[in-house]
Design a protein around this motif. Sequence first.
Motif, PDB file in Angstrom:
ATOM      1  N   ARG A   1      39.486  39.004  35.700  1.00  0.00           N
ATOM      2  CA  ARG A   1      40.220  40.170  36.207  1.00  0.00           C
ATOM      3  C   ARG A   1      40.691  41.074  35.066  1.00  0.00           C
ATOM      4  O   ARG A   1      40.549  42.294  35.119  1.00  0.00           O
ATOM      5  CB  ARG A   1      41.395  39.712  37.068  1.00  0.00           C
ATOM      6  CG  ARG A   1      42.122  40.837  37.765  1.00  0.00           C
ATOM      7  CD  ARG A   1      43.209  40.359  38.725  1.00  0.00           C
ATOM      8  NE  ARG A   1      44.211  39.514  38.096  1.00  0.00           N
ATOM      9  CZ  ARG A   1      44.263  38.184  38.183  1.00  0.00           C
ATOM     10  NH1 ARG A   1      43.378  37.528  38.903  1.00  0.00           N
ATOM     11  NH2 ARG A   1      45.214  37.500  37.582  1.00  0.00           N
ATOM     12  N   LEU A   2      41.231  40.482  34.002  1.00  0.00           N
ATOM     13  CA  LEU A   2      41.698  41.270  32.866  1.00  0.00           C
ATOM     14  C   LEU A   2      40.537  41.958  32.159  1.00  0.00           C
ATOM     15  O   LEU A   2      40.655  43.100  31.713  1.00  0.00           O
ATOM     16  CB  LEU A   2      42.472  40.382  31.881  1.00  0.00           C
ATOM     17  CG  LEU A   2      43.808  39.832  32.390  1.00  0.00           C
ATOM     18  CD1 LEU A   2      44.376  38.809  31.403  1.00  0.00           C
ATOM     19  CD2 LEU A   2      44.800  40.949  32.656  1.00  0.00           C
TER      20      LEU A   2
ATOM     21  N   ASP B   1      48.950  36.946  34.229  1.00  0.00           N
ATOM     22  CA  ASP B   1      48.301  37.980  33.418  1.00  0.00           C
ATOM     23  C   ASP B   1      49.046  38.169  32.102  1.00  0.00           C
ATOM     24  O   ASP B   1      48.437  38.203  31.029  1.00  0.00           O
ATOM     25  CB  ASP B   1      48.248  39.315  34.163  1.00  0.00           C
ATOM     26  CG  ASP B   1      47.258  39.333  35.311  1.00  0.00           C
ATOM     27  OD1 ASP B   1      46.693  38.277  35.650  1.00  0.00           O
ATOM     28  OD2 ASP B   1      47.051  40.423  35.883  1.00  0.00           O
TER      29      ASP B   1
ATOM     30  N   LEU C   1      41.046  45.367  29.811  1.00  0.00           N
ATOM     31  CA  LEU C   1      42.103  44.947  28.899  1.00  0.00           C
ATOM     32  C   LEU C   1      41.631  43.947  27.845  1.00  0.00           C
ATOM     33  O   LEU C   1      42.344  43.681  26.876  1.00  0.00           O
ATOM     34  CB  LEU C   1      43.264  44.339  29.688  1.00  0.00           C
ATOM     35  CG  LEU C   1      43.880  45.257  30.751  1.00  0.00           C
ATOM     36  CD1 LEU C   1      44.952  44.516  31.536  1.00  0.00           C
ATOM     37  CD2 LEU C   1      44.434  46.516  30.116  1.00  0.00           C
TER      38      LEU C   1
ATOM     39  N   THR D   1      41.794  34.885  36.055  1.00  0.00           N
ATOM     40  CA  THR D   1      42.633  35.858  35.360  1.00  0.00           C
ATOM     41  C   THR D   1      41.870  36.509  34.219  1.00  0.00           C
ATOM     42  O   THR D   1      41.941  37.732  34.032  1.00  0.00           O
ATOM     43  CB  THR D   1      43.914  35.175  34.836  1.00  0.00           C
ATOM     44  OG1 THR D   1      44.644  34.684  35.962  1.00  0.00           O
ATOM     45  CG2 THR D   1      44.771  36.133  34.037  1.00  0.00           C
TER      46      THR D   1
ATOM     47  N   ASN E   1      37.642  42.849  33.623  1.00  0.00           N
ATOM     48  CA  ASN E   1      37.193  43.915  34.522  1.00  0.00           C
ATOM     49  C   ASN E   1      38.143  45.107  34.532  1.00  0.00           C
ATOM     50  O   ASN E   1      37.721  46.229  34.790  1.00  0.00           O
ATOM     51  CB  ASN E   1      37.001  43.381  35.945  1.00  0.00           C
ATOM     52  CG  ASN E   1      35.806  42.465  36.063  1.00  0.00           C
ATOM     53  OD1 ASN E   1      34.875  42.526  35.260  1.00  0.00           O
ATOM     54  ND2 ASN E   1      35.832  41.584  37.047  1.00  0.00           N
ATOM     55  N   ALA E   2      39.412  44.862  34.237  1.00  0.00           N
ATOM     56  CA  ALA E   2      40.405  45.945  34.172  1.00  0.00           C
ATOM     57  C   ALA E   2      40.348  46.684  32.837  1.00  0.00           C
ATOM     58  O   ALA E   2      41.086  47.647  32.632  1.00  0.00           O
ATOM     59  CB  ALA E   2      41.807  45.378  34.394  1.00  0.00           C
TER      60      ALA E   2
ATOM     61  N   GLN F   1      49.062  47.089  27.453  1.00  0.00           N
ATOM     62  CA  GLN F   1      49.516  46.437  28.683  1.00  0.00           C
ATOM     63  C   GLN F   1      50.476  45.302  28.376  1.00  0.00           C
ATOM     64  O   GLN F   1      51.479  45.115  29.066  1.00  0.00           O
ATOM     65  CB  GLN F   1      48.324  45.928  29.503  1.00  0.00           C
ATOM     66  CG  GLN F   1      48.711  45.274  30.809  1.00  0.00           C
ATOM     67  CD  GLN F   1      49.373  46.257  31.759  1.00  0.00           C
ATOM     68  OE1 GLN F   1      48.961  47.408  31.854  1.00  0.00           O
ATOM     69  NE2 GLN F   1      50.410  45.819  32.443  1.00  0.00           N
TER      70      GLN F   1
END
Length: 110
Positions: free
Chosen positions: A52-53, A12, A58, A49, A55-56, A84
Amino acid sequence: MDTTQLLKGVLDLAVLAVLRHGDGYGYDIMRRLRAAGIEEIGDASVYGTLRRLFNAGLLTTYVVPSEEGPHRKYYALNAAGRDQLNRSGKVWHAFASTMDSLLDDRGVAA
């Protein structure tokens, strides 16, 4: 030491760091990671990744039409992603410093 295990913990951070230098699409990001020396990275790991980033919250995305092949989905750091990256970067530097000290004390690292 198996670098793939180390990479799982910092992928990440590595992706955020690559995007700090400019937006990119999946394959481009993977190429930039490999050029930086992270050669053991797999396609699925990078794409997972990125998802995921995103969806978070970021990363942001946008699509750029391509004259050759399918359109490309670009990823960009947003304010939350930059925050982050700064936080994770500080944690990484502290951890790396601790490991350097441990290894130096044992005469392992120069």
